[in-house]
Design a protein around this motif. Structure first.
Motif, short mmCIF file in Angstrom:
data_model
loop_
_atom_site.label_atom_id
_atom_site.label_comp_id
_atom_site.label_asym_id
_atom_site.label_seq_id
_atom_site.Cartn_x
_atom_site.Cartn_y
_atom_site.Cartn_z
N LEU A 1 0.03 7.67 -3.54
CA LEU A 1 0.27 6.33 -3.01
C LEU A 1 0.69 5.39 -4.13
CD1 LEU A 1 -2.62 5.66 -0.46
CD2 LEU A 1 -0.23 6.15 0.06
N THR A 2 1.53 4.44 -3.79
CA THR A 2 2.00 3.43 -4.74
C THR A 2 1.43 2.07 -4.36
OG1 THR A 2 3.96 2.84 -3.45
CG2 THR A 2 4.16 4.71 -4.98
N ALA A 3 1.60 1.10 -5.26
CA ALA A 3 1.16 -0.25 -4.98
C ALA A 3 1.91 -0.82 -3.77
CB ALA A 3 1.36 -1.13 -6.21
N LEU B 1 -4.35 10.24 3.05
CA LEU B 1 -2.90 10.18 3.13
C LEU B 1 -2.29 10.02 1.75
CD1 LEU B 1 -1.60 6.68 4.19
CD2 LEU B 1 -3.98 7.09 3.61
N GLY B 2 -0.99 10.30 1.72
CA GLY B 2 -0.21 10.12 0.51
C GLY B 2 1.05 9.35 0.83
N LEU C 1 3.82 7.42 9.16
CA LEU C 1 3.08 8.10 10.21
C LEU C 1 1.68 7.49 10.36
CD1 LEU C 1 3.06 10.50 12.22
CD2 LEU C 1 2.11 11.90 10.37
N ALA C 2 1.04 7.17 9.23
CA ALA C 2 -0.29 6.58 9.27
C ALA C 2 -0.27 5.22 9.94
CB ALA C 2 -0.85 6.46 7.85
#
Length: 288
Positions: A47-49, A14-15, A21-22
């Motif tokens: 992805l971010t922190a 995922l991103g 959604l995840a």
């Protein structure tokens, strides 16, 4: 004496754009699976922190594989495969085809972030030893043409394979075969289906089973909601159907009912005729 229960490690890619959604879909996987599961999430590089914090708060103590962490290890694994390295740098879906199985220890268990479950189940990743297991597609959604199957004897595919759910021994990952496949530019006419075609190619190298299309459904745009299904795969083309299915199947869990055992059947071979039929149906659908 009762045998210890083994926790199944389930991978997903995922991103940043798929975090909500995840949380919904992978949350339903954890909620309804009878077996204990743990998640390994592969970052596509976006992805971010803050995303990681939200995912862990919502889905528990997930293992997060950051893209920068994976690059060094996987690039080394692919040192002898220049075409695969190039594909991995070009397409985020390459991380599903390459990183997820290469990161697995002995077996890959995988579930996409757009597979939503509605009721308790068991045996999602159950398969005979050495076999591969996948979902069933509504069509042969592959990035090769029917005539390619006639010209290239090495191009052998499983019929109607969908890679939304995967269970496969790590040893079935044939990098030499994938390097050959991706080395043919004509095999990539539909980039979004290249990854799935790669799995169909790997699956045909040994025993393979497909999960019941009645229990795990691929919705059709505007089609009826499958009220008896266990879950559904809302691929991009039908992502807009998810809210309607969710509304109509809300409360599908009867409460107290035993988990439904997921069934599978032996996969068939995809011939040039099968692929030609899928091609013709897609052309007719576009003309309507």
């Amino acid at each position: 004496m009762r045998e210890p229960v083994t926790t199944v490690r389930v991978s997903s890619l995922l991103g940043h754009g798929q975090v909500e959604l995840a949380i919904l879909c992978l949350g339903s996987l954890l909620r309804f699976a009878a077996e204990p599961l743990a998640l390994r999430l592969h970052d596509d590089g976006s992805l971010t922190a803050a995303d990681a914090e939200l995912l862990r708060a919502s889905l528990g103590d997930v293992e997060l594989v950051w893209r920068r962490q994976a690059d060094e290890r996987i690039e080394e694994e692919l040192a002898r495969y220049p075409v695969l390295r190039g594909y991995r740098r070009q397409s985020a879906l390459a991380l599903k085809l390459l990183d997820a199985p290469l990161w697995a220890v002995e077996e890959l268990c995988y579930c996409d972030t757009d597979v939503l479950f509605f009721r308790p189940f068991r045996g999602l990743f159950a398969r005979p030893e050495g076999a591969g297991l996948f979902m069933t597609d509504r069509q042969n959604a592959y990035s090769v043409r029917s005539w390619h199957l006639l010209r290239h004897r090495r191009l052998r595919l499983v019929r109607r394979l969908n890679s939304g759910v995967i269970a496969m021994p790590r040893e079935r990952l044939d990098l030499d075969l994938l390097e050959w496949f991706l080395g043919h530019a004509e095999f990539r006419f539909a980039p979004v289906w290249v990854e799935q075609t790669g799995w169909a190619l790997l699956a045909r190298r040994g025993p393979c089973r497909l999960l019941s299309a009645r229990q795990l459904v691929l919705p059709a745009a505007g089609g009826a909601v499958a009220r008896d299904c266990v879950g559904a795969h809302f691929v991009g083309a039908v992502r807009g159907e998810l809210p309607r299915w969710r509304r109509e199947l809300e409360g599908a869990d009867p409460g107290g009912a035993p988990p439904e055992a997921l069934r599978s059947h032996r996969a068939g071979a995809c011939t040039a005729v099968h692929l030609a039929v899928s091609e013709a149906r897609r052309v007719l659908a576009r003309r309507r």
